[in-house]
Scaffold this motif. Structure first.
Motif, PDB file in Angstrom:
ATOM      1  N   ILE A 312      16.065 -44.393 -21.607  1.00 47.21           N
ATOM      2  CA  ILE A 312      17.310 -43.909 -21.014  1.00 47.21           C
ATOM      3  C   ILE A 312      17.620 -42.491 -21.502  1.00 47.21           C
ATOM      4  N   ILE A 313      17.510 -42.261 -22.798  1.00 44.34           N
ATOM      5  CA  ILE A 313      17.812 -40.938 -23.356  1.00 44.34           C
ATOM      6  C   ILE A 313      16.828 -39.891 -22.835  1.00 44.34           C
ATOM      7  N   MET A 314      15.542 -40.219 -22.838  1.00 42.55           N
ATOM      8  CA  MET A 314      14.544 -39.253 -22.389  1.00 42.55           C
ATOM      9  C   MET A 314      14.690 -38.951 -20.903  1.00 42.55           C
ATOM     10  N   THR A 315      15.039 -39.958 -20.134  1.00 42.35           N
ATOM     11  CA  THR A 315      15.258 -39.748 -18.699  1.00 42.35           C
ATOM     12  C   THR A 315      16.445 -38.827 -18.467  1.00 42.35           C
ATOM     13  N   SER A 316      17.531 -39.044 -19.208  1.00 44.79           N
ATOM     14  CA  SER A 316      18.708 -38.197 -19.043  1.00 44.79           C
ATOM     15  C   SER A 316      18.410 -36.758 -19.463  1.00 44.79           C
ATOM     16  N   VAL A 317      17.550 -36.568 -20.461  1.00 45.14           N
ATOM     17  CA  VAL A 317      17.151 -35.221 -20.882  1.00 45.14           C
ATOM     18  C   VAL A 317      16.426 -34.503 -19.745  1.00 45.14           C
ATOM     19  N   VAL A 318      15.530 -35.215 -19.083  1.00 40.75           N
ATOM     20  CA  VAL A 318      14.779 -34.615 -17.962  1.00 40.75           C
ATOM     21  C   VAL A 318      15.730 -34.131 -16.874  1.00 40.75           C
ATOM     22  N   PHE A 319      16.699 -34.956 -16.514  1.00 45.78           N
ATOM     23  CA  PHE A 319      17.622 -34.573 -15.444  1.00 45.78           C
ATOM     24  C   PHE A 319      18.605 -33.499 -15.907  1.00 45.78           C
ATOM     25  N   TYR A 320      18.952 -33.512 -17.189  1.00 48.14           N
ATOM     26  CA  TYR A 320      19.827 -32.451 -17.706  1.00 48.14           C
ATOM     27  C   TYR A 320      19.121 -31.100 -17.622  1.00 48.14           C
ATOM     28  N   ARG A 321      17.873 -31.082 -18.027  1.00 44.95           N
ATOM     29  CA  ARG A 321      17.114 -29.829 -17.985  1.00 44.95           C
ATOM     30  C   ARG A 321      16.858 -29.361 -16.558  1.00 44.95           C
ATOM     31  N   ALA A 322      16.951 -30.292 -15.609  1.00 45.55           N
ATOM     32  CA  ALA A 322      16.798 -29.914 -14.204  1.00 45.55           C
ATOM     33  C   ALA A 322      18.054 -29.254 -13.655  1.00 45.55           C
ATOM     34  N   GLY A 323      19.112 -29.212 -14.482  1.00 39.95           N
ATOM     35  CA  GLY A 323      20.333 -28.524 -14.088  1.00 39.95           C
ATOM     36  C   GLY A 323      21.282 -29.344 -13.240  1.00 39.95           C
ATOM     37  N   ASP A 325      24.381 -32.071 -12.297  1.00 39.23           N
ATOM     38  CA  ASP A 325      25.707 -32.337 -12.850  1.00 39.23           C
ATOM     39  C   ASP A 325      25.727 -33.717 -13.502  1.00 39.23           C
ATOM     40  N   GLN A 326      26.828 -34.032 -14.194  1.00 45.32           N
ATOM     41  CA  GLN A 326      26.866 -35.258 -14.993  1.00 45.32           C
ATOM     42  C   GLN A 326      26.794 -36.529 -14.143  1.00 45.32           C
ATOM     43  N   ILE A 327      27.422 -36.536 -12.987  1.00 47.55           N
ATOM     44  CA  ILE A 327      27.376 -37.757 -12.170  1.00 47.55           C
ATOM     45  C   ILE A 327      25.968 -38.001 -11.641  1.00 47.55           C
ATOM     46  N   SER A 328      25.255 -36.926 -11.277  1.00 46.29           N
ATOM     47  CA  SER A 328      23.872 -37.080 -10.812  1.00 46.29           C
ATOM     48  C   SER A 328      22.973 -37.542 -11.951  1.00 46.29           C
ATOM     49  N   ILE A 329      23.168 -36.933 -13.130  1.00 41.97           N
ATOM     50  CA  ILE A 329      22.380 -37.344 -14.300  1.00 41.97           C
ATOM     51  C   ILE A 329      22.624 -38.812 -14.608  1.00 41.97           C
ATOM     52  N   PHE A 330      23.885 -39.218 -14.577  1.00 45.57           N
ATOM     53  CA  PHE A 330      24.260 -40.600 -14.885  1.00 45.57           C
ATOM     54  C   PHE A 330      23.576 -41.581 -13.933  1.00 45.57           C
TER      55      PHE A 330
END
Length: 373
Positions: A312-323, A325-330
């Motif tokens: 879960i954490i590593m997946t959220s890191v990938v989407f965060y680095r993709a730029g 927003d928080q709802i999409s990352i979530f």
């Protein structure tokens, strides 16, 4: 042999909600982000904080309630020794093996339990309950049918256990129910709080007429209204209590009005009771029979909860680095994290001895062939 498909589903649902609850960890705990080279990450948006409070107020108490129900079920069908044997393997050994794996990831072994703290508590509850159940007077008290008036008293007690836990933990603070961090950290207040729900589950086994009452459409409607109202009121008190903080990551170091903390603790208790009853009623209303999908969901739930935090954490890191927003990352973290966990389950658990620990030897596709067997 009767199966409680509604409760099987509900237990799996509570487990899987762990993925939803932990999806915003990157924003709640910036140290996680720093570990992946992300500095000065923005704090979680308020809707994520609200969602976290909602889930945390009922998920683990409901899990312990169901654990109590299934514990007495095993005792009645197979005996106390079988319950202890099963829980030592599936709960105690699972906690020891997987929390140790998480513990050594930082290069040291500190006896931390990470997100598996509840397994440490549960194995203690199982031993305590198994001991108490040997006394006939206590056994008679727990398995007797109870009146509506006594049910109300029990529910009021459950509400009162939250402020009581704050007192027993010597922490009059919105984080008064924070879980233990290590095997050896004992929080008496948490034990009283969660063990009360465990015992309620035991009591429900002999009072299953309550399930019939809770699945009534009018009762579900009333519980839904009460639950939403209790949540809204709790959010309002939360705003009054911690609304002055610019960043919720400073919560642990802040001081609060004790009166507001009291109101907050009572409302946490009300939320827990209302939402737990609502979900039990809803599951009892709509989950009546077995299905391949339900069996798959139940089979996956425990192993996926055990292994999900790192994916879960590593997946959220990938989407965060993709730029994003928080709802999409979530949302993407939940979906993609679940898929990754399913893949990991089939590669590393389902067809290996780890499945003997997590789901039980009899349910594992991997069996040993003994000579002459």
């Amino acid at each position: 042999m009767q199966r409680y498909h509604n409760l099987d589903f509900l237990r799996a649902f509570a487990m899987m909600m762990g993925l939803v609850f932990h999806a915003p960890l990157l924003f709640w705990f910036p140290d996680f982000a720093k570990g992946f080279g992300i500095e000065n990450i923005a704090p979680a948006e308020e809707w994520l904080n609200i969602l976290g409070r909602f889930i945390s107020s009922w998920r683990m108490p409901l899990f312990f309630l169901l654990a109590g129900f299934f514990s007495i079920l095993v005792i009645e069908r197979k005996g106390t020794l079988q319950l202890i044997k099963d829980r030592i393997i599936r709960v105690g050994l699972t906690c020891l093996v997987f929390s140790s794996l998480y513990d050594i990831l930082d290069g040291s072994y500190d006896f931390t339990t990470a997100h598996l703290w509840f397994l440490r508590d549960l194995i203690i509850f199982v031993f305590c309950f198994s001991f108490l159940y040997q006394f006939q007077s206590i056994k008679n008290l727990l398995i007797r049918e109870i009146s509506t008036k006594k049910i109300v008293v029990l529910l009021l007690w459950l509400i009162a256990t939250v402020p009581l836990a704050y007192i027993l933990n010597n922490l009059w603070h919105p984080l008064g129910l924070k879980s233990s961090a290590t095997y050896f950290e004992i929080k008496i207040g948490n034990f009283v709080y969660y063990f009360s729900y465990f015992l309620l589950g035991v009591i429900l086994y002999s009072n299953q007429i309550i399930f019939t009452k809770l699945k009534n459409r009018k009762i579900i409607l009333v519980l839904s209204v009460l639950s939403v109202l209790a949540l809204l009121l709790r959010l309002y008190i939360d705003f009054l209590t911690i609304g002055q903080l610019d960043d919720l990551r400073d919560l642990a170091q802040s001081q609060f009005d004790p009166v507001l903390v009291l109101y907050n603790s009572v409302l946490i208790g009300v939320n827990t009771v209302c939402w737990s009853l609502f979900f039990i009623g809803l599951a009892s209303k709509f989950i009546h029979s077995d299905s391949a999908v339900l069996r798959w969901f139940v089979e996956l739930s425990y192993p996926i909860y055990i292994i999900h935090t790192i994916p879960i954490i590593m997946t959220s890191v990938v989407f965060y680095r993709a730029g994003l927003d928080q709802i999409s990352i979530f949302l993407l973290t939940i979906v993609c994290g679940f898929i990754v966990c399913v893949i990991l389950y089939y590669i590393f658990i389902k067809f290996t001895p780890l499945n003997w620990i997590l789901n039980g030897y009899s349910k594992s596709p991997l069996k040993l062939r003994f000579w002459g067997g």
